[in-house]
Write a protein that holds these residues in place. Structure first.
Motif, mmCIF file in Angstrom:
data_model
loop_
_atom_site.group_PDB
_atom_site.id
_atom_site.type_symbol
_atom_site.label_atom_id
_atom_site.label_comp_id
_atom_site.label_asym_id
_atom_site.label_seq_id
_atom_site.Cartn_x
_atom_site.Cartn_y
_atom_site.Cartn_z
ATOM 1 N N UNK A 94 -5.300 2.797 7.243
ATOM 2 C CA UNK A 94 -6.704 3.062 7.592
ATOM 3 C C UNK A 94 -7.056 2.190 8.798
ATOM 4 N N UNK A 95 -6.492 2.506 9.965
ATOM 5 C CA UNK A 95 -6.577 1.570 11.095
ATOM 6 C C UNK A 95 -7.833 1.680 11.942
ATOM 7 N N UNK A 96 -8.834 2.415 11.478
ATOM 8 C CA UNK A 96 -10.002 2.693 12.319
ATOM 9 C C UNK A 96 -10.628 1.409 12.848
ATOM 10 N N UNK A 97 -10.780 0.399 11.989
ATOM 11 C CA UNK A 97 -11.404 -0.859 12.401
ATOM 12 C C UNK A 97 -10.383 -1.942 12.717
ATOM 13 N N UNK B 140 3.195 -11.640 2.871
ATOM 14 C CA UNK B 140 4.650 -11.731 3.015
ATOM 15 C C UNK B 140 5.346 -11.437 1.688
ATOM 16 N N UNK B 141 4.558 -11.139 0.664
ATOM 17 C CA UNK B 141 5.106 -10.947 -0.681
ATOM 18 C C UNK B 141 5.413 -9.485 -0.984
ATOM 19 N N UNK B 142 4.564 -8.566 -0.533
ATOM 20 C CA UNK B 142 4.782 -7.161 -0.865
ATOM 21 C C UNK B 142 5.650 -6.477 0.203
ATOM 22 N N UNK B 143 6.158 -5.319 -0.148
ATOM 23 C CA UNK B 143 7.008 -4.547 0.765
ATOM 24 C C UNK B 143 6.175 -4.060 1.959
ATOM 25 N N UNK B 144 6.601 -4.352 3.180
ATOM 26 C CA UNK B 144 5.815 -3.930 4.350
ATOM 27 C C UNK B 144 5.768 -2.411 4.499
ATOM 28 N N UNK B 145 4.586 -1.912 4.819
ATOM 29 C CA UNK B 145 4.392 -0.480 5.042
ATOM 30 C C UNK B 145 3.575 -0.248 6.311
ATOM 31 N N UNK B 146 3.829 -1.066 7.309
ATOM 32 C CA UNK B 146 3.044 -0.972 8.539
ATOM 33 C C UNK B 146 3.314 0.320 9.294
ATOM 34 N N UNK B 147 4.590 0.585 9.583
ATOM 35 C CA UNK B 147 4.914 1.790 10.350
ATOM 36 C C UNK B 147 4.582 3.047 9.562
ATOM 37 N N UNK B 148 5.001 3.112 8.308
ATOM 38 C CA UNK B 148 4.760 4.335 7.538
ATOM 39 C C UNK B 148 3.266 4.576 7.358
ATOM 40 N N UNK B 149 2.493 3.502 7.195
ATOM 41 C CA UNK B 149 1.048 3.661 7.042
ATOM 42 C C UNK B 149 0.394 4.211 8.290
ATOM 43 N N UNK B 150 0.713 3.615 9.441
ATOM 44 C CA UNK B 150 0.012 4.029 10.655
ATOM 45 C C UNK B 150 0.506 5.381 11.163
ATOM 46 N N UNK B 151 1.786 5.694 10.942
ATOM 47 C CA UNK B 151 2.283 6.984 11.421
ATOM 48 C C UNK B 151 1.751 8.128 10.554
ATOM 49 N N UNK B 152 1.525 7.842 9.269
ATOM 50 C CA UNK B 152 0.877 8.850 8.421
ATOM 51 C C UNK B 152 -0.512 9.165 8.960
ATOM 52 N N UNK B 153 -1.247 8.121 9.332
ATOM 53 C CA UNK B 153 -2.600 8.318 9.865
ATOM 54 C C UNK B 153 -2.569 9.060 11.203
ATOM 55 N N UNK B 154 -1.653 8.674 12.076
ATOM 56 C CA UNK B 154 -1.646 9.212 13.436
ATOM 57 C C UNK B 154 -1.087 10.628 13.529
ATOM 58 N N UNK C 208 -9.157 5.630 16.993
ATOM 59 C CA UNK C 208 -9.431 7.075 16.995
ATOM 60 C C UNK C 208 -10.371 7.502 18.113
ATOM 61 N N UNK C 209 -11.371 6.672 18.413
ATOM 62 C CA UNK C 209 -12.301 7.003 19.501
ATOM 63 C C UNK C 209 -11.558 7.089 20.827
ATOM 64 N N UNK C 210 -10.650 6.134 21.048
ATOM 65 C CA UNK C 210 -9.898 6.103 22.303
ATOM 66 C C UNK C 210 -8.982 7.319 22.424
ATOM 67 N N UNK C 211 -8.280 7.660 21.349
ATOM 68 C CA UNK C 211 -7.359 8.801 21.382
ATOM 69 C C UNK C 211 -8.104 10.091 21.725
ATOM 70 N N UNK C 212 -9.278 10.273 21.142
ATOM 71 C CA UNK C 212 -10.027 11.516 21.350
ATOM 72 C C UNK C 212 -10.723 11.564 22.709
#
Length: 255
Positions: A166-169, A189-203, A128-132
């Motif tokens: 919550x990708x701040x750190x 590797x057990x749960x359903x991946x939510x990498x893209x949906x998580x980070x795009x929601x934040x961004x 977030x610091x870099x984007x701003x």
């Protein structure tokens, strides 16, 4: 900046708080030091933004301490397991990071054991610091697209980072504009991946100064169609549904 050369025969009571934070013992300290030496660590470079006593370190979290070090691999980062960590070891985290490395994600892992991970040293700004702060809008577009592509690659191999909503750190951008996803301690590797949906929601979706700036840069005017594309991807993660998301943010021709 302080430097301490590792010595597996002598107990350093003050430095032990870095190696065995927060409850050092001589036995555990010497065991860890000898293992670090065996894996190629020569010297700990005590600099960074966090403090342990009189020493500075790169980072200090609930489960680990990260220090800079000189090694047979060059300058590296070393993540040390806190002795009071709820996790018994760092083996799963290291293995998950190695899996991510195989698809071009995360800092490279050089060596590890149960109490530490020796990895590529990544220095940069938090996402977030870099984007701003960054003035080059084309560079911002390039970095965000690369970050989204990394998230998709993780999704498609079934590895969920666990913290990208919550990708701040957990994401650093280097000075030359490379995004790195860090800290795979909550990965699975057990749960359903939510990498893209998580980070795009934040961004792009959640209201914040970051999403406001990115919506302006990507000229997103129809957020409803973007949200629908995200839902389609969530139902059926694939390159096809990912490209549909990119199309909604004005990006074409990504392989």
């Amino acid at each position: 900046m302080m430097k301490i050369r590792l010595d597996g025969s002598t107990y350093d009571e003050e430095f032990a708080f870095v190696i065995c934070y927060p409850y050092p013992t001589e036995e555990e300290y010497l065991r860890r030091i000898r293992s670090l030496i065996e894996k190629g660590i020569e010297e700990i470079v005590l600099e960074g933004t966090s403090n342990i006593g009189k020493y500075r370190v790169l980072g200090k979290g609930f489960r680990g301490v990260v220090v800079k070090a000189r090694s047979k691999f060059g300058m590296v980062a070393v993540k040390l397991r806190r002795v009071d960590s709820p996790r018994d070891d760092l083996l799963n985290e290291a293995r998950f990071l190695r899996i991510a490395n195989a698809i071009g994600v995360g800092p490279l892992v050089y060596a590890y054991d149960r109490d530490f991970i020796i990895m590529e040293l990544v220095e940069g700004s938090r996402l977030p610091d870099w984007i701003l702060a960054e003035k080059d809008q084309e560079l911002i577009r390039k970095v965000i697209i690369e970050l989204l592509e990394q998230a998709v690659r993780l999704d498609l191999i079934g590895l969920d980072h666990g913290e990208l909503s919550r990708p701040i750190r957990h994401v650093l951008i280097t000075k030359d504009g490379r995004p790195y996803i860090l800290d795979f301690e909550s990965a699975s590797l057990e749960r359903r991946p939510r990498n893209l949906t998580g980070i795009i929601q934040y961004l792009l979706i959640r209201e914040s100064e970051v999403s406001k700036r990115l919506n302006e840069i990507f000229e997103i005017h129809d957020k409803k169609s973007l949200i629908e594309a995200i839902r389609q991807y969530k139902r059926t993660p694939s390159l096809r549904t990912f490209k549909a998301i990119l199309k909604r943010i004005g990006v074409e021709g990504v392989n």
